[in-house]
Design an enzyme around this catalytic site. Structure first.
Site, PDB file in Angstrom:
ATOM      1  N   TYR A  75       0.947  -1.106   0.012  1.00 50.13           N
ATOM      2  CA  TYR A  75       0.000   0.022  -0.040  1.00 50.13           C
ATOM      3  C   TYR A  75       0.721   1.143   0.035  1.00 50.13           C
ATOM      4  O   TYR A  75       0.522   2.163  -0.686  1.00 50.13           O
ATOM      5  CB  TYR A  75      -0.885   0.136   1.230  1.00 50.13           C
ATOM      6  CG  TYR A  75      -1.722   1.088   1.061  1.00 50.13           C
ATOM      7  CD1 TYR A  75      -3.239   0.989   0.537  1.00 50.13           C
ATOM      8  CD2 TYR A  75      -1.528   2.437   1.730  1.00 50.13           C
ATOM      9  CE1 TYR A  75      -4.003   2.015   0.196  1.00 50.13           C
ATOM     10  CE2 TYR A  75      -2.450   3.354   1.437  1.00 50.13           C
ATOM     11  CZ  TYR A  75      -3.756   3.327   0.817  1.00 50.13           C
ATOM     12  OH  TYR A  75      -4.460   4.268   0.684  1.00 50.13           O
ATOM     13  N   PHE A 127      -5.656  20.835 -24.601  1.00 52.40           N
ATOM     14  CA  PHE A 127      -6.025  19.700 -25.042  1.00 52.40           C
ATOM     15  C   PHE A 127      -7.753  19.620 -24.280  1.00 52.40           C
ATOM     16  O   PHE A 127      -7.957  20.492 -23.276  1.00 52.40           O
ATOM     17  CB  PHE A 127      -5.471  18.485 -24.280  1.00 52.40           C
ATOM     18  CG  PHE A 127      -6.018  17.026 -24.569  1.00 52.40           C
ATOM     19  CD1 PHE A 127      -5.849  16.461 -25.847  1.00 52.40           C
ATOM     20  CD2 PHE A 127      -6.459  16.290 -23.472  1.00 52.40           C
ATOM     21  CE1 PHE A 127      -6.335  15.342 -26.173  1.00 52.40           C
ATOM     22  CE2 PHE A 127      -7.046  15.057 -23.748  1.00 52.40           C
ATOM     23  CZ  PHE A 127      -6.895  14.514 -25.142  1.00 52.40           C
ATOM     24  N   ASP A 128      -8.657  18.924 -24.888  1.00 48.89           N
ATOM     25  CA  ASP A 128     -10.153  18.979 -24.514  1.00 48.89           C
ATOM     26  C   ASP A 128     -10.087  18.981 -22.905  1.00 48.89           C
ATOM     27  O   ASP A 128     -11.000  19.750 -22.380  1.00 48.89           O
ATOM     28  CB  ASP A 128     -10.954  18.250 -25.600  1.00 48.89           C
ATOM     29  CG  ASP A 128     -10.657  16.825 -25.370  1.00 48.89           C
ATOM     30  OD1 ASP A 128      -9.751  16.443 -24.603  1.00 48.89           O
ATOM     31  OD2 ASP A 128     -11.386  16.009 -26.186  1.00 48.89           O
ATOM     32  N   ASP A 218       2.374  20.674 -20.634  1.00 42.54           N
ATOM     33  CA  ASP A 218       1.408  19.381 -20.755  1.00 42.54           C
ATOM     34  C   ASP A 218       2.160  18.454 -21.576  1.00 42.54           C
ATOM     35  O   ASP A 218       2.070  18.816 -22.702  1.00 42.54           O
ATOM     36  CB  ASP A 218       0.168  19.979 -21.327  1.00 42.54           C
ATOM     37  CG  ASP A 218      -0.881  18.760 -21.622  1.00 42.54           C
ATOM     38  OD1 ASP A 218      -0.596  17.467 -21.234  1.00 42.54           O
ATOM     39  OD2 ASP A 218      -1.900  18.931 -22.004  1.00 42.54           O
ATOM     40  N   ALA A 220       2.344  15.068 -22.683  1.00 44.79           N
ATOM     41  CA  ALA A 220       2.019  13.752 -22.792  1.00 44.79           C
ATOM     42  C   ALA A 220       2.800  13.188 -23.940  1.00 44.79           C
ATOM     43  O   ALA A 220       3.040  11.840 -24.068  1.00 44.79           O
ATOM     44  CB  ALA A 220       0.444  13.845 -23.435  1.00 44.79           C
ATOM     45  N   LYS A 261       0.466   7.998 -23.379  1.00 46.48           N
ATOM     46  CA  LYS A 261       0.905   7.964 -24.833  1.00 46.48           C
ATOM     47  C   LYS A 261       2.576   7.617 -24.782  1.00 46.48           C
ATOM     48  O   LYS A 261       2.722   6.473 -24.711  1.00 46.48           O
ATOM     49  CB  LYS A 261       0.904   9.727 -25.176  1.00 46.48           C
ATOM     50  CG  LYS A 261      -0.332   9.988 -25.545  1.00 46.48           C
ATOM     51  CD  LYS A 261      -1.325  10.136 -24.603  1.00 46.48           C
ATOM     52  CE  LYS A 261      -2.992  10.993 -24.798  1.00 46.48           C
ATOM     53  NZ  LYS A 261      -3.503  11.729 -23.777  1.00 46.48           N
ATOM     54  N   HIS A 453     -19.528  14.960 -28.963  1.00 44.73           N
ATOM     55  CA  HIS A 453     -18.910  13.946 -29.975  1.00 44.73           C
ATOM     56  C   HIS A 453     -19.050  12.591 -29.562  1.00 44.73           C
ATOM     57  O   HIS A 453     -19.013  11.680 -30.276  1.00 44.73           O
ATOM     58  CB  HIS A 453     -17.240  14.220 -30.354  1.00 44.73           C
ATOM     59  CG  HIS A 453     -16.402  14.679 -29.225  1.00 44.73           C
ATOM     60  ND1 HIS A 453     -16.609  15.749 -28.240  1.00 44.73           N
ATOM     61  CD2 HIS A 453     -15.463  14.110 -28.947  1.00 44.73           C
ATOM     62  CE1 HIS A 453     -15.671  15.509 -27.478  1.00 44.73           C
ATOM     63  NE2 HIS A 453     -14.889  14.495 -27.688  1.00 44.73           N
TER      64      HIS A 453
HETATM   65  C1  LIG Z   1      -4.231  12.574 -23.453  1.00 41.27           C
HETATM   66  C2  LIG Z   1      -3.832  13.877 -23.075  1.00 41.27           C
HETATM   67  C3  LIG Z   1      -4.368  14.427 -21.751  1.00 41.27           C
HETATM   68  C4  LIG Z   1      -5.232  13.843 -20.807  1.00 41.27           C
HETATM   69  O1  LIG Z   1      -4.643  12.554 -20.496  1.00 41.27           O
HETATM   70  P1  LIG Z   1      -5.618  11.332 -20.060  1.00 41.27           P
HETATM   71  O2  LIG Z   1      -4.560  10.269 -19.597  1.00 41.27           O
HETATM   72  O3  LIG Z   1      -6.315  10.875 -21.431  1.00 41.27           O
HETATM   73  O4  LIG Z   1      -6.273  11.634 -18.910  1.00 41.27           O
HETATM   74  C5  LIG Z   1      -3.927  15.794 -21.662  1.00 41.27           C
HETATM   75  N1  LIG Z   1      -3.035  16.495 -22.521  1.00 41.27           N
HETATM   76  C6  LIG Z   1      -2.737  15.881 -23.610  1.00 41.27           C
HETATM   77  C7  LIG Z   1      -2.015  17.024 -24.562  1.00 41.27           C
HETATM   78  C8  LIG Z   1      -3.184  14.590 -24.219  1.00 41.27           C
HETATM   79  O5  LIG Z   1      -2.887  14.294 -25.180  1.00 41.27           O
END
Ligand SMILES: *Cc1c(COP(=O)(O)O)cnc(C)c1O
Length: 468
Positions: A75, A127-128, A218, A220, A261, A453
């Site tokens: 844990y 990002f969305d 950010d 990813a 990613k 969407h």
């Molecule tokens: C995928 C992504 C996110 C969100 O991450 P999740 O793991 O899907 O919650 C944030 N910013 C970017 C640029 C992304 O590609």
């Protein structure tokens, strides 16, 4: 690199495989109708090639699965946590690492700790989910992409950059005091998978420092951004992707990262921080909502796969082969007469559906119509980035303001499809491009108010006489 004369082959061979389904044209027609002409409603076993997302869809390596078997599920203070912590700390240089189960959990925790209601979060493009989490924290998300990004055909190398002049005007202007965060998305997923240059990152950091605003990444796709920097920014030609990535993290005060990613794993993420007070605030929120600070909603075996994945993803041979594979798909598609956002990135290609289907007005959703045709003709699943996703609608679900472009994103999962699969995708597109007039438009039948969407249902509009 490996060789200037040859295309770089993937630096691995395939040990475990998974069958993919091939449905008849009639089965695909029926499946799409039952899905309300929305590919999000299709079952995975109705799809031949799935290019819906590159998130969590990659293949893991033998080394990752071997590490997963060593996962320590204690844990608190698990061995797997320390392996993950050291790997991430080494890569990013941040003093504080907080694990989260995926990127958006990190966004929620960071923004509710860092942003105050009424503040502005500035980005090259949010990002969305990032946009949604900024707004949920009571702040306002503002995109300032560089002007070159608006020209889809321009081959400028760093169309993911932030507009430095606009950022400086904002910071120095009357609204400057409201800016609570500058967040750079690398690569710029919302804008054609375009990279951000190190020069742009450094200049942004200087502006943020001068105006005392926190600067975060950010990140990813930190490794894919680093690869494109090594190829396109002369000052970094002799740097390894890992060195470039580390330098990018060093330029920022912290980061929020989805590891679905470039973590080469199905799940995971982290927040990286230097500030002790911010860490304390985020950690309290993390423990209350995600899990204790040595696992953050992840299992020990996930942490092991991630630690190993973070090593593999910066391998120059892997990045070169992936980038060449995507560029090769772009070339095949362009030769077939379908334009893509230029120059090609690494994790996805963006088809210019508006240009391919001029017989469909934005009100008939040309991007989404191409998405449906790719499924009908080839069992290929992908997603629209056009008026269906980004346009504004009235109460009758009629389009009021179209999106600036009608695009379709083909996201390429990591280490999953061979060039033969991508050739198949290109040949299905080439078939559509021979007679684009047969692609039918769509109209909305029912739609939720939020995050349209994912759950929208549509139907095809009546076919028209094909113009010659
Ligand atoms: C995928 C992504 C996110 C969100 O991450 P999740 O793991 O899907 O919650 C944030 N910013 C970017 C640029 C992304 O590609």
């Amino acid at each position: 690199m490996f060789s200037d004369l040859h295309k770089m082959p993937p630096p691995y061979r395939i040990k475990v495989v998974e069958p993919i389904p091939f449905l008849s044209a009639e089965e695909r027609r029926r499946a799409l109708a039952e899905a309300g002409y929305n590919p999000f409603n299709l079952r995975a076993d109705q799809i031949t090639i799935d290019l819906l997302s590159d998130s969590g869809t990659g293949a893991t390596s033998a080394a990752q699965e071997a590490a997963a078997a060593l996962g320590d599920e204690s844990y608190a203070g698990a061995r797997s946590w320390f392996r993950f912590h050291d790997e991430v700390g080494d890569l990013t240089g941040y003093r504080h690492i907080l694990p989260v189960h995926q990127g958006r959990a990190g966004e929620r925790i960071l923004f509710t700790s860092l942003l105050k209601p009424g503040q502005i979060c500035v980005s090259n493009t949010h990002f969305d989910t990032t946009h949604a989490n900024v707004e949920l924290a009571g702040a306002h998300a503002l995109d300032l992409p560089c002007p070159e990004a608006a020209d889809l055909d321009s081959t400028e190398p760093f169309k993911g950059n932030i507009d430095l002049d606009a950022l400086e005007r904002l910071l120095a202007g009357p609204e400057g005091h409201r800016v609570g965060l500058v967040l750079m998305t690398i690569t710029n997923n919302g804008l054609g998978a375009q990279p951000v240059s190190m020069a742009n990152l450094a200049a942004t950091r200087e502006l943020c420092r001068r105006h005392r605003v926190p600067f975060f990444l950010d990140a990813a796709r930190f490794a894919e951004n680093a690869w494109l920097v090594s190829q396109r920014e002369p000052a970094y030609r002799d740097w390894t992707p890992r060195q470039i990535a580390t330098r990018a993290f060093e330029l920022a005060d912290g980061c929020v990262v989805s590891l679905k990613k470039d973590g080469l794993s199905a799940i995971g993420g982290f927040i990286g921080l230097r500030d002790d007070d911010l860490r304390a605030m985020c950690e309290a929120n993390l423990i209350a909502t995600e899990g204790f600070s040595t696992y953050g909603g992840l299992a020990g075996h996930d942490l092991e796969r991630l630690a190993q994945g973070l090593r593999e993803v910066v391998d120059p041979a892997y990045l070169q082969s992936r980038a060449e594979s995507t560029a090769g798909l772009a070339r095949m598609i362009n030769e077939a007469g379908v334009d893509t956002v230029q120059p090609p990135g690494v994790h996805a290609l963006y088809l210019n559906a508006g240009r391919l289907l001029p017989h469909l007005s934005p009100h008939e959703f040309p991007g989404h119509s191409l998405v449906c045709q790719l499924y009908l003709d080839g069992g290929i699943r992908c997603a629209e980035l056009g008026s269906l996703y980004l346009g504004t609608m009235d109460d009758q679900h009629r389009l009021v303001t179209p999106a600036p472009f009608e695009l379709v994103r083909l996201a390429i999962p990591r280490r999953v499809y061979t060039d033969a699969h991508l050739e198949y995708v290109a040949s299905v597109l080439a078939h559509i491009a021979k007679e684009p007039g047969r692609v039918r438009g769509h109209r909305i039948v029912s739609s939720p108010k939020l995050l349209r969407h994912f759950k929208v249902r549509l139907e095809p509009t009546p076919a028209r006489a094909v113009r010659r």
